[in-house]
Design an enzyme around this catalytic site. Structure first.
Site, PDB file in Angstrom:
ATOM      1  N   SER A 183       0.829  -1.207   0.000  1.00 58.37           N
ATOM      2  CA  SER A 183       0.000   0.000   0.000  1.00 58.37           C
ATOM      3  C   SER A 183       0.864   1.258   0.000  1.00 58.37           C
ATOM      4  O   SER A 183       1.933   1.292   0.623  1.00 58.37           O
ATOM      5  CB  SER A 183      -0.892  -0.002   1.238  1.00 58.37           C
ATOM      6  OG  SER A 183      -1.895   0.970   1.151  1.00 58.37           O
ATOM      7  N   PRO A 184       0.446   2.318  -0.706  1.00 54.81           N
ATOM      8  CA  PRO A 184       1.208   3.575  -0.686  1.00 54.81           C
ATOM      9  C   PRO A 184       1.301   4.122   0.735  1.00 54.81           C
ATOM     10  O   PRO A 184       0.290   4.265   1.424  1.00 54.81           O
ATOM     11  CB  PRO A 184       0.405   4.501  -1.604  1.00 54.81           C
ATOM     12  CG  PRO A 184      -0.942   3.872  -1.731  1.00 54.81           C
ATOM     13  CD  PRO A 184      -0.759   2.413  -1.549  1.00 54.81           C
ATOM     14  N   GLN A 214       0.880   6.765  -6.709  1.00 57.39           N
ATOM     15  CA  GLN A 214      -0.346   7.453  -6.330  1.00 57.39           C
ATOM     16  C   GLN A 214      -0.129   8.955  -6.456  1.00 57.39           C
ATOM     17  O   GLN A 214       0.768   9.513  -5.817  1.00 57.39           O
ATOM     18  CB  GLN A 214      -0.738   7.100  -4.888  1.00 57.39           C
ATOM     19  CG  GLN A 214      -2.083   7.680  -4.459  1.00 57.39           C
ATOM     20  CD  GLN A 214      -2.350   7.442  -2.982  1.00 57.39           C
ATOM     21  OE1 GLN A 214      -1.858   8.175  -2.131  1.00 57.39           O
ATOM     22  NE2 GLN A 214      -3.134   6.398  -2.678  1.00 57.39           N
ATOM     23  N   TYR A 250      -7.773  14.835   1.601  1.00 56.40           N
ATOM     24  CA  TYR A 250      -6.932  15.592   0.688  1.00 56.40           C
ATOM     25  C   TYR A 250      -7.825  16.317  -0.334  1.00 56.40           C
ATOM     26  O   TYR A 250      -9.051  16.272  -0.235  1.00 56.40           O
ATOM     27  CB  TYR A 250      -5.901  14.668   0.031  1.00 56.40           C
ATOM     28  CG  TYR A 250      -4.945  14.046   1.028  1.00 56.40           C
ATOM     29  CD1 TYR A 250      -4.189  14.840   1.892  1.00 56.40           C
ATOM     30  CD2 TYR A 250      -4.794  12.666   1.123  1.00 56.40           C
ATOM     31  CE1 TYR A 250      -3.312  14.282   2.811  1.00 56.40           C
ATOM     32  CE2 TYR A 250      -3.927  12.094   2.050  1.00 56.40           C
ATOM     33  CZ  TYR A 250      -3.188  12.911   2.888  1.00 56.40           C
ATOM     34  OH  TYR A 250      -2.327  12.350   3.819  1.00 56.40           O
TER      35      TYR A 250
END
Length: 785
Positions: free
Chosen positions: A444-445, A522, A604
């Site tokens: 996962s990022p 990403q 974000y």
């Protein structure tokens, strides 16, 4: 008033000389068993159980619990446990009837016994040891009962509709959730030789049955369906007899001419169809003052009065009996200090009950949404049902029935034309556009806070490269900023210049040359969560100096009174940011990435448009969900247009904000659908971080149910993420169809070769070990950690 008990004292003013005076209000399994245990613990205790019904009245049929519960009963009272054991019906198998098929799995170890028989056993055992049983007695005033019996302890075991819990709701703080299905508890003389699930699709929707033998010649037959289907079929307008006849017609192929029987003749019409109330109480103990002398007396909730667990996991009776065991043990352990004993009881039992209730919630929701899985093949439908609560894992199924699981693994592997029929689900390949992932495991990022001027360095090469060598099918680099102002911190990576492109190219080249993994990136914009300190400093707090201006959907700070107030973006700025996303995407192509993910979660910038908590605009980008999605979808479409057609794009979303008034999972399904229509290949299902006011509910694989909904209601491929920590969990998620890929962060942070280690631990041979590691592989398998 009907009084039973060898030592029953008819004069209610009689007081024992030694011991304690204990009154259990409610003569179900909890009250009877606790009374029994307290009398066994100290014969000088005077124990009275008061029940409003007659001794042989009951409106259920059979009850179910596991072998483990019976072991607990033997430890508490071997005499009653042995009598129960002699009376129960036992089976290991589960039969699942779906779309004309029968799928049988073994090794499950269930016990069934008639509710009436169980109560009678406990009643007789109470008689034997001197517990006083009062039947046909309705308690209207527990304070008067306390006075009459000089009670030192009152047990509120008065069931799911507890009047005592209601009277003291301010103190017990019950949370009662009426679930969405209607069910009717019936019996039949048709004998089922396994715990049987029947699924029938009608013109109105799905009906399902939970059926099992509980004594010689009788089976429980619970019919369940959604409220919508129940109403559409018109059962709400039927008499009790008509409703039962309707069920007999639906399930005639399995009843073999046997009628369905109701023992709730006191109810009229459709009242026998009820919705299950899930009960959670914040407190289980409340102290009151006895009227006569003012002494403090504890009222203690037990069994269904304190908590409920849906019948689909068969734990109601188990919880009641184990409540009684725990309370008796806690009081004994503290030797007269009942305040401490009761505190221990609530603390220890509430944790165990919460585990069961979490599993019950998962199981309940599965049965409330059978239509979600109707497209599954019968094999996967059965696997999904067996693992619905998340208590039974992939490897636990192997322990229960190895042959069944290996057959399923073979069926699952054959869909991918694999040479090894026993390939575990997580090691099966996955094709997305022109990219073939060698397995279902994703790194996962994860923000590393280690870049200089947005340029990834040797740390990123080692971090991402080692995890690619560690066996993952896909490695996704951290959220990478599309501009200097889009960073979360000054140490975050970027893709806004050629130097960054070259640095990323070094990393992607290494991954492609030395591993079989694919690598993605990403792209995102921090929005109002930007210009903050590093993760190991004061996370989400502004920099001590050198802050850059922030932008967001609306002028709302992330941390009120602490964070900068962002500027609400103008339409001109929206176009500029869209162009920055496109430019960063073009640089990602040059950098050699195989996969692109758009960050639209966690508060974000793109997320701030999606959530109603952070988007308070009054133009075409605010208000309805359609408007709130307008800008994120515009960005995605612009990116999709320039990203190569043979390479995939995923979008990460927050499936819920964990805040009232924020994004819901229902909306998340629609959000995912809209991105899918725009051309997204997968949705990465995360949650939260949109608001600092969030109240998440954490637990194992806690976000996976949301991925399940998006995949199987929205028909959108998904990546599950969140508290997934071992290979067994990944196998269960993939095999059950709850997600297509699983992304992990923390396990890979602590061990770059985590997947290689897991494969060696389980003895799986399908993993592609890098050649330099092969000798180490042999050593590791011979000497596992």
């Amino acid at each position: 008033m009907n009084v039973r008990g060898k030592n029953a004292v008819v004069s209610q003013n009689a007081v024992t000389v030694t011991g304690k005076n204990i009154v259990c209000i409610g003569g179900g399994p909890a009250g009877l068993y606790f009374g029994l245990l307290m009398k066994l613990q100290n014969p000088d205790n005077r124990v009275v159980v008061i029940e409003r019904n007659r001794p042989y009245d009951t409106f259920g049929w059979g009850v179910v619990f596991s072998d483990a519960t019976l072991e607990n009963l033997y430890l508490a009272d071997p005499v009653s446990a042995e009598i129960i054991r002699e009376e129960f019906s036992r089976w290991d198998d589960i039969d699942i009837h779906f779309k004309g098929t029968v799928n049988r799995s073994g090794g499950h170890g269930f016990i069934g016994i008639g509710r009436k028989k169980l109560l009678n056993i406990l009643q007789d055992r109470c008689d034997e040891v001197g517990v006083e049983l009062l039947f046909e007695t309705q308690v209207e005033d527990e304070l008067e009962i306390a006075r009459q019996y000089h009670a030192d302890l009152l047990i509120a075991s008065d069931g799911i509709n507890s009047q005592i819990r209601t009277r003291y709701a301010e103190f017990f703080q019950p949370d009662i959730d009426q679930r969405h299905c209607r069910f009717v508890w019936l019996g039949t003389r048709k004998i089922f030789d396994a715990f049987t699930f029947l699924f029938v699709e009608t013109e109105y929707g799905w009906f399902q049955v939970h059926a099992y033998q509980f004594q010689e010649g009788l089976s429980t037959f619970i019919v369940e369906t959604t409220e919508e289907t129940w109403l559409a079929a018109g059962i709400d307008k039927m008499s009790q007899e008509e409703g039962i006849a309707y069920c007999e017609k639906i399930f005639a192929p399995w009843l073999d001419g046997h009628p369905l029987i109701s023992n709730a003749t006191h109810l009229r019409g459709a009242a026998i169809w009820i919705r299950f109330p899930r009960v959670i109480c914040a407190n289980w103990v409340h102290w009151i003052k006895e009227r006569e002398n003012g002494k403090n007396i504890p009222i203690v909730l037990m069994g269904d009065a304190a908590h409920t667990a849906h019948f689909s996991i068969g734990s109601g009776t188990k919880l009641a009996l184990e409540d009684a065991i725990e309370l008796a043990n806690s009081l004994k352990a503290h030797q007269g200090n009942w305040q401490a004993g009761l505190s221990d009881y609530q603390q220890s039992r509430s944790v165990e009950v919460l585990k069961i209730q979490n599993a019950a919630r998962n199981s309940t929701e599965w049965f409330e949404n059978v239509a979600r899985y109707e497209r599954f093949a019968s094999e996967q439908f059965a696997y999904s049902l067996l693992t619905r609560s998340q208590r039974i894992s992939h490897e636990n199924l192997r322990l229960r029935d190895r042959a069944w699981l290996e057959n399923y693994e073979s069926w699952f592997a054959q869909k991918f034309h694999l040479s090894s029929p026993l390939t575990p689900p997580l090691l099966t390949p996955y094709q997305v556009r022109g990219v073939n992932l060698k397995n279902r495991v994703v790194v996962s990022p994860t923000l590393l806070y280690s870049a200089v001027e947005g340029v990834p360095g040797s740390f990123h090469l080692v971090h991402l490269g080692s995890r690619a060598l560690g066996g993952a099918g896909l490695v996704i680099a951290e959220m990478t900023a599309i501009s200097p102002q889009a960073r979360v911190t000054p140490a975050c990576t970027g893709l806004w210049n050629d130097q960054q492109v070259q640095a990323w190219k070094t990393i992607t080249d290494f991954v492609h040359q030395h591993s079989g993994a694919r690598i993605g990136i990403q792209l995102g914009h921090a929005g109002r969560r930007g210009s903050t300190q590093l993760g190991w400093e004061q996370s989400d707090h502004p920099l001590p100096e050198g802050n850059w201006p922030l932008v967001s959907a609306s002028a709302l700070p992330y941390l009120a009174g602490i964070s900068q107030v962002p500027a609400a973006l103008t339409k001109t700025q929206l176009q500029e940011i869209t162009e920055q996303f496109v430019a960063a995407t073009q640089r990602a192509i040059k950098a050699g990435f195989d996969w692109l993910e758009i960050q639209a979660a966690h508060g974000y910038l793109l997320s701030s448009f999606i959530s109603p908590l952070t988007n308070q605009r009054d133009d075409e980008y605010g208000g309805s969900l359609e408007n709130r999605l307008r800008f994120p979808l515009a960005v995605f479409k612009a990116v999709r247009e320039v990203w190569p057609a043979d390479l995939p794009i995923s979008v990460r979303i927050s499936a819920t904000d964990w805040v009232e008034g924020g994004t819901t999972v229902d909306e998340a399904v629609e959000i995912a659908r809209r991105f899918r229509e725009a051309g997204v290949d997968m949705v990465d299902c995360s949650t939260g971080e949109v608001s600092a006011d969030q109240k998440p509910i954490y637990g194992r694989m806690y976000q996976t149910p949301m991925a399940d909904r998006i995949r199987n209601e929205g028909n959108v491929p998904v990546i599950a993420v969140g508290a997934i920590t071992d290979a067994d969990q990944i196998n269960g998620i993939i095999a059950s169809g709850r997600a297509d890929l699983c992304a992990l962060s923390r396990p890979f942070l602590s061990n770059a070769a985590w997947l290689l280690h897991e494969c060696a631990r389980y003895g799986w041979t399908g993993i592609d070990w890098p050649k330099p590691y092969l000798y180490g592989k042999a050593q590791f398998i011979r000497k596992p950690l």
